[in-house]
Design a protein around this motif. Structure first.
Motif, PDB file in Angstrom:
ATOM      1  N   ASN A  25      47.232  31.754  16.196  1.00 15.43           N
ATOM      2  CA  ASN A  25      48.339  31.909  17.138  1.00 15.43           C
ATOM      3  C   ASN A  25      47.786  31.928  18.553  1.00 15.43           C
ATOM      4  N   ASN A  41      47.607  44.756  15.997  1.00 13.84           N
ATOM      5  CA  ASN A  41      48.394  44.889  17.222  1.00 13.84           C
ATOM      6  C   ASN A  41      47.547  44.505  18.431  1.00 13.84           C
ATOM      7  N   PHE A  54      52.031  43.681  21.430  1.00 15.34           N
ATOM      8  CA  PHE A  54      52.552  42.628  20.572  1.00 15.34           C
ATOM      9  C   PHE A  54      51.990  42.802  19.165  1.00 15.34           C
ATOM     10  N   THR A  55      52.756  42.305  18.204  1.00 13.19           N
ATOM     11  CA  THR A  55      52.215  42.196  16.854  1.00 13.19           C
ATOM     12  C   THR A  55      51.305  40.974  16.788  1.00 13.19           C
ATOM     13  N   LYS A  57      51.726  38.385  15.154  1.00 15.33           N
ATOM     14  CA  LYS A  57      52.525  37.161  15.164  1.00 15.33           C
ATOM     15  C   LYS A  57      53.096  36.834  16.536  1.00 15.33           C
ATOM     16  N   ASP A  59      55.161  38.981  18.314  1.00 15.41           N
ATOM     17  CA  ASP A  59      56.427  39.668  18.573  1.00 15.41           C
ATOM     18  C   ASP A  59      56.203  40.867  19.483  1.00 15.41           C
ATOM     19  N   SER A  60      57.030  41.015  20.495  1.00 17.49           N
ATOM     20  CA  SER A  60      56.913  42.124  21.433  1.00 17.49           C
ATOM     21  C   SER A  60      57.355  43.431  20.789  1.00 17.49           C
TER      22      SER A  60
END
Length: 264
Positions: A25, A41, A54-55, A57, A59-60
């Motif tokens: 990513n 994280n 963020f994760t 992936k 995601d916030s």
């Protein structure tokens, strides 16, 4: 000598060309700094002084907007996923954030007479190790800002004092890294154990029983206890890298415009 000198330490050095990491990513944004925890994280410090979690992936999760309250963040420690440590070197101040980036605690090190904290990091028991450069002591501070441990003056023990850029506690061993002198190792009570002469490494870090660092496009991995030093050519993925961080399963590389996440 109680520490290991370069002339006496015979490393088993192996140059390898291993399979390159796989890109998982990318988070595209201009960043000032970042760190990551062992749960995947990621903590991103943006150039407009916001701290974002963020994760893996992308995601916030949460945002901390009051980053500049104590000046510029010097370092971040996410070795405990439930507690993020922000160190403001210019003001000798530590801010502890919870997993949602809410302030848990603020510690002014000057109040316990630590006026030149060169480096600090979370301890294995969730306290804070601090290297006090003025007094040449390794100290431990609790969440209330009370001093709970201090070594004797290290000038009585060492013939060359460190000026560390990084302090980390891994598996009850405290590591201080000085890029001009090497790695200083202390036990859980702050007693000096030895020194390993790995000099000139960027992004020194400890992951389990391994020490990592990089020079140019080469990633170094040293296995403690075995004297095995591996050099891996990383090629183009290190080109233009501003910072590199490893966790047990991931490799993170910060560039000028993005953070790239690789599997190991």
């Amino acid at each position: 000598m109680r520490y290991l000198l370069a002339c006496l330490l015979l490393f088993i050095s192996v140059r390898v060309k291993a399979q390159q990491p796989v890109l998982l990513n990318e988070i595209v944004m201009p960043l000032a700094d970042f760190t990551a925890d062992n749960l995947g994280n990621i903590y991103l410090l943006t150039k407009d002084n916001r701290l974002k979690k963020f994760t893996e992936k992308g995601d916030s999760v949460s945002v901390y907007n009051d980053v500049r309250r104590f000046g510029k963040v010097y370092s971040m420690d996410a070795s405990n996923p439930l507690k993020l440590l922000l160190y403001y070197k210019d003001f000798s101040t530590v801010v502890e954030l919870d997993r949602l980036l809410n302030i848990r605690n603020t510690i002014d090190l000057k109040k316990i007479d630590i006026f030149q904290p060169r480096a600090l990091g979370l301890s294995n028991d969730n306290r804070i190790w601090v290297y006090d450069e003025l007094n040449a002591q390794l100290k431990k501070v609790d969440e209330n800002g009370a001093l709970v441990l201090a070594t004797t003056d290290l000038r009585q023990t060492l013939d060359s004092l460190p000026s560390p850029s990084l302090l980390t506690d891994q598996e009850a061993v405290v590591y201080l890294y000085d890029s001009t002198k090497g790695v200083y190792l202390f036990d859980y009570f702050g007693t000096f154990r030895n020194r390993i002469p790995f000099r000139g490494w960027n992004d020194f870090q400890v992951v389990g029983k391994y020490l990592f660092g990089r020079k140019g496009s080469v990633l170094y991995r040293y296995e403690t206890g075995s004297l095995s030093l591996t050099e891996q050519e990383m090629g183009d993925i290190f080109s233009g890298a501003l910072k590199v961080k490893l966790t047990p399963l991931r490799l993170y590389i910060l560039y000028s415009d993005k953070l790239s996440i690789y599997s190991l």
